[in-house]
Design an enzyme around this catalytic site. Structure first.
Site, short mmCIF file in Angstrom:
data_model
loop_
_atom_site.label_atom_id
_atom_site.label_comp_id
_atom_site.label_asym_id
_atom_site.label_seq_id
_atom_site.Cartn_x
_atom_site.Cartn_y
_atom_site.Cartn_z
N ASP A 103 0.86 -1.15 0.13
CA ASP A 103 -0.01 0.00 -0.13
C ASP A 103 0.79 1.27 0.09
O ASP A 103 2.04 1.02 0.26
CB ASP A 103 -1.05 0.37 1.24
CG ASP A 103 -1.98 1.12 0.97
OD1 ASP A 103 -2.35 1.87 0.07
OD2 ASP A 103 -2.55 1.25 2.29
N SER A 104 0.35 2.35 -0.42
CA SER A 104 1.11 3.60 -0.27
C SER A 104 1.62 3.81 1.23
O SER A 104 2.66 4.47 1.42
CB SER A 104 0.37 4.55 -0.56
OG SER A 104 -0.69 4.94 0.04
N CYS A 111 -4.78 -1.75 -1.19
CA CYS A 111 -5.17 -0.40 -1.53
C CYS A 111 -6.11 -0.33 -2.60
O CYS A 111 -5.98 -1.14 -3.69
CB CYS A 111 -3.80 0.10 -1.73
SG CYS A 111 -3.91 1.83 -2.64
N ASN A 112 -7.26 0.34 -2.53
CA ASN A 112 -8.36 0.61 -3.46
C ASN A 112 -7.67 1.15 -5.02
O ASN A 112 -7.93 0.59 -5.82
CB ASN A 112 -9.33 1.30 -2.86
CG ASN A 112 -10.06 0.60 -1.82
OD1 ASN A 112 -9.68 0.91 -0.68
ND2 ASN A 112 -10.95 -0.13 -2.02
N THR A 113 -6.80 2.22 -4.53
CA THR A 113 -6.52 2.79 -5.80
C THR A 113 -5.39 2.08 -6.73
O THR A 113 -5.51 1.69 -7.81
CB THR A 113 -5.71 4.07 -5.27
OG1 THR A 113 -6.55 5.08 -4.77
CG2 THR A 113 -4.95 4.72 -6.48
N GLY A 124 -3.44 8.25 -4.89
CA GLY A 124 -4.67 8.63 -5.68
C GLY A 124 -4.66 9.70 -6.73
O GLY A 124 -5.15 9.53 -7.77
N CYS A 165 -11.59 3.53 1.10
CA CYS A 165 -10.03 3.59 1.25
C CYS A 165 -9.57 2.91 2.24
O CYS A 165 -10.24 2.67 3.48
CB CYS A 165 -9.87 4.96 1.39
SG CYS A 165 -8.22 5.33 1.34
N THR A 166 -8.67 2.09 2.16
CA THR A 166 -8.46 1.21 3.26
C THR A 166 -7.82 1.83 4.48
O THR A 166 -7.91 1.50 5.62
CB THR A 166 -7.15 0.08 2.64
OG1 THR A 166 -5.94 0.88 2.22
CG2 THR A 166 -7.48 -0.71 1.80
N HIS A 167 -7.40 3.03 4.40
CA HIS A 167 -6.98 4.02 5.50
C HIS A 167 -8.17 4.27 6.47
O HIS A 167 -8.08 4.47 7.67
CB HIS A 167 -6.50 5.53 5.09
CG HIS A 167 -5.04 5.51 4.71
ND1 HIS A 167 -4.63 5.01 3.50
CD2 HIS A 167 -3.90 5.88 5.12
CE1 HIS A 167 -3.20 4.87 3.37
NE2 HIS A 167 -2.82 5.56 4.55
#
Length: 261
Positions: A7-8, A70-72, A40, A177-179
């Protein structure tokens, strides 16, 4: 058993903690891109390159599966990641929980980053699964970045602003968003304040963790010995779990007993 997640930033903590609960004996490799976060606003080419960089760092640890937490990145980079790593290493993406929200609740909202809100991908998900259930897309300006910094004031401001855009009749919210899953309790409280009613939140961490185990043919074993290790990478290099991660229950759980913010 070793499972890698990319993920970012800290959004991968939710799926990592879900995996740890299902398989306490699994080694986890967490690979992030703090130098490029957030992904994003970037182009598809940039997101793909950065996700591949994270994945390659994790792949050096020889994981049995790679989770794109991560969705993006799942929208933009999943084909490239699968082309590079499969079939040797199964690659599991993250999809917003639109389908369960639409089938188990009334009107729902999808909270997502401004870059994802209104995107063809998210619109297609809603069209495919909502089946006439009223749905609204809510942009969450600055929320992922605030969660990444564990900035309580900024998180509260971003959640409050998104809650104000959420219709009062909303029965469920998809955390796109996973965050956002790291601050789900705060989101629930602010929406209750804004709409005057309790709502159901739908995240993706549990489903992604279960799918990762299915892909490698390993059953859940929550009672297995808690001997799984944890490796963390930042910008492709081994690093310590960031201090901001310990602001969240998931980060403290992964770090182990005695971890403090």
């Amino acid at each position: 058993m070793r499972i890698a997640l990319v993920d970012s930033g800290l959004g991968l903590l939710a799926a990592s903690a879900a995996l740890r609960r299902l398989r306490p004996d699994a080694d986890l490799v967490l690979s992030t891109d703090p130098g490029g976060m957030p992904w994003g606003p970037r182009s598809t080419e940039s997101i793909t390159a950065r996700a591949l960089g994270c994945a390659r760092a994790a792949a050096a640890e020889e994981p049995d599966a790679l989770v794109v937490a991560c969705n993006t990145a799942s929208v933009h980079a999943l084909p490239a990641l699968r082309a590079e790593f499969e079939p040797a290493v199964p690659v599991i993406g993250t999809v917003p929980a639109v389908k369960p929200a639409a089938t188990t609740a009334g009107p729902f909202a999808v909270w997502a980053t401004p870059a994802t809100t209104g995107s063809p991908y998210q619109r297609r998900l809603i069209e495919e699964f909502a089946h006439g259930v009223p749905a609204v897309e809510v942009p969450c300006h600055g929320l992922a970045e605030a969660v990444e910094r564990a900035d309580e004031a900024a998180v509260a401001a971003a959640v409050k602003a998104a809650a104000a855009l959420t219709p009062r009749e909303t029965a469920a919210v998809v955390l796109g968003c996973t965050h956002y899953e790291l601050v789900s309790a705060r989101i629930r409280d602010h929406i209750r304040e804004a709409t005057g009613r309790a709502v159901t939140l739908f995240g993706s961490a549990e489903a992604v963790a279960a799918q990762a185990l299915r892909r490698i043919g390993r059953p859940a074993a929550p009672d297995a010995p808690a001997r799984g290790g944890l490796r963390f990478f930042a910008d492709g290099r081994p690093a310590e779990l960031p201090r901001a991660a310990l602001a969240y229950a998931e980060g403290r759980f992964l770090r182990g007993p005695g971890a403090t913010p």
